[in-house]
Design an enzyme around this catalytic site. Structure first.
Site, short mmCIF file in Angstrom:
data_model
loop_
_atom_site.label_atom_id
_atom_site.label_comp_id
_atom_site.label_asym_id
_atom_site.label_seq_id
_atom_site.Cartn_x
_atom_site.Cartn_y
_atom_site.Cartn_z
N CYS A 80 -1.41 -19.41 -9.77
CA CYS A 80 -1.69 -20.36 -8.69
C CYS A 80 -2.87 -19.90 -7.81
O CYS A 80 -4.01 -19.94 -8.25
CB CYS A 80 -0.41 -20.59 -7.91
SG CYS A 80 -0.37 -22.17 -7.11
N HIS A 176 4.27 -21.07 -11.43
CA HIS A 176 4.76 -19.78 -10.95
C HIS A 176 5.85 -19.23 -11.87
O HIS A 176 7.04 -19.46 -11.60
CB HIS A 176 5.36 -19.93 -9.55
CG HIS A 176 4.35 -20.17 -8.48
ND1 HIS A 176 3.73 -19.14 -7.80
CD2 HIS A 176 3.85 -21.30 -7.99
CE1 HIS A 176 2.90 -19.65 -6.92
NE2 HIS A 176 2.94 -20.95 -7.01
N GLU A 178 7.09 -16.43 -11.95
CA GLU A 178 7.93 -15.48 -11.21
C GLU A 178 9.02 -16.21 -10.41
O GLU A 178 9.93 -15.57 -9.89
CB GLU A 178 7.07 -14.61 -10.29
CG GLU A 178 6.49 -15.28 -9.06
CD GLU A 178 5.32 -16.20 -9.35
OE1 GLU A 178 4.97 -16.38 -10.53
OE2 GLU A 178 4.76 -16.77 -8.40
N1 GLN Z 1 -2.49 -24.19 -2.36
C1 GLN Z 1 -2.72 -22.79 -2.51
C2 GLN Z 1 -4.21 -22.47 -2.48
O1 GLN Z 1 -4.99 -23.33 -2.60
C3 GLN Z 1 -2.12 -22.27 -3.79
C4 GLN Z 1 -0.64 -22.49 -3.78
C5 GLN Z 1 0.14 -21.44 -4.48
O2 GLN Z 1 -0.33 -20.34 -4.79
N2 GLN Z 1 1.38 -21.75 -4.69
O3 GLN Z 1 -4.58 -21.36 -2.35
#
Ligand code: GLN
Length: 197
Positions: A80, A176, A178
Site C-alpha cells: 500500500c 495488506h 499482514e
Molecule cells: N492512502 C495511503 C497513502 O496514500 C495509503 C493507505 C495504506 O497504506 N493503507 O499513502
C-alpha cells in the site's frame, strides 16, 4: 537471516505480528535507523500514510541508505503506502498531495484512487504461484495501479485489475497481506530471502 520492518509510521505492529510465527525472534528487526538497516537482509515496507512515511524516512536519515540497498537488490515486500514510495510514476492523486518516491517499480499508481477510508473493502485476490485458492485482499484507502511498464511483472489481480507486481526482488501490493490472517504471501516472499554474503 535478519528481516526488517520499517517502523516509522503505519501498520507496523500488524507486520511484526504476521512475521513473528515465521521467523526466530531475534531475526525480526523493527527498522528505525541506518544501523538497523545495515543489519537486515530484507525489508517490509508497511502501509500507512506515504507522505508521512517519506518525511520520516528523511528525518531518520534512512531515505538515501534505503535507496542504496534497493539499488543493490535487497528483497522488499511493500504494501500500500510502501508500494507508493517505490513507484516510478505517480498519477496526481485526488488528495492533491503526493510524496517523493524511489522511482523504482515500473508502474504508474494513483493514491487513494478507490475513494476515502469508508470506501475501503475486502475481496478475493488471485496470486500467481500461490497454492490454496484466492488470497483475502484487504484494501484500505488503497492506491490503484493505473498502468504497468515492461520492467514490472503483475502477479496479483482483483478481477482483471492488477493489485500486485514483482520487479526483481521487490514485491509490491496495493492490499495488506499482514491484515488478512493469511500468511501464505509472507511465506512465499521469505523463501526468496537469503542472508547477505
Ligand atoms: N492512502 C495511503 C497513502 O496514500 C495509503 C493507505 C495504506 O497504506 N493503507 O499513502
Amino acid at each position: 537471516m535478519k528481516v526488517g520492518v520499517l517502523a516509522l509510521q503505519g501498520d507496523v505492529p500488524e507486520h511484526l505480528l504476521a512475521l513473528a510465527p515465521l521467523l526466530p525472534k531475534g531475526d525480526l528487526v523493527p527498522t528505525r535507523t541506518p544501523a538497523d538497516l545495515a543489519r537486515i537482509d530484507a525489508l517490509f515496507l508497511p502501509g500507512g500514510e506515504s507522505t508521512t512515511i517519506a518525511r520520516l524516512l528523511q528525518k531518520a536519515g534512512l531515505w538515501t541508505p534505503i535507496g542504496t540497498r534497493l539499488a543493490k537488490g535487497m528483497p522488499v515486500l511493500a504494501t500500500c503506502a510502501g508500494f507508493i514510495l517505490l513507484a516510478r510514476r505517480l498519477a496526481p492523486s485526488p488528495a492533491g498531495r503526493d510524496p517523493p518516491t524511489y522511482g523504482l517499480v515500473d508502474v504508474t499508481i494513483r493514491r487513494n484512487d478507490y475513494g476515502a477510508q469508508r470506501e475501503s473493502f475486502e475481496g478475493p485476490v488471485r496470486v500467481e504461484g500461490l497454492a490454496g485458492g484466492p488470497f483475502p485482499g484487504v484494501f484500505i484507502r488503497a492506491p490503484r495501479v493505473v498502468s504497468v511498464g515492461p520492467e514490472a511483472k503483475p502477479f496479483a489481480w482483483r478481477d482483471r485489475e492488477v493489485v500486485g507486481v514483482r520487479q526483481g526482488t521487490i514485491w509490491a501490493t496495493t492490499f495488506h497481506p499482514e491484515l488478512s490472517g493469511d500468511l501464505r504471501l509472507h511465506r512465499m516472499f521469505l523463501k526468496m530471502v537469503r542472508p547477505r554474503t
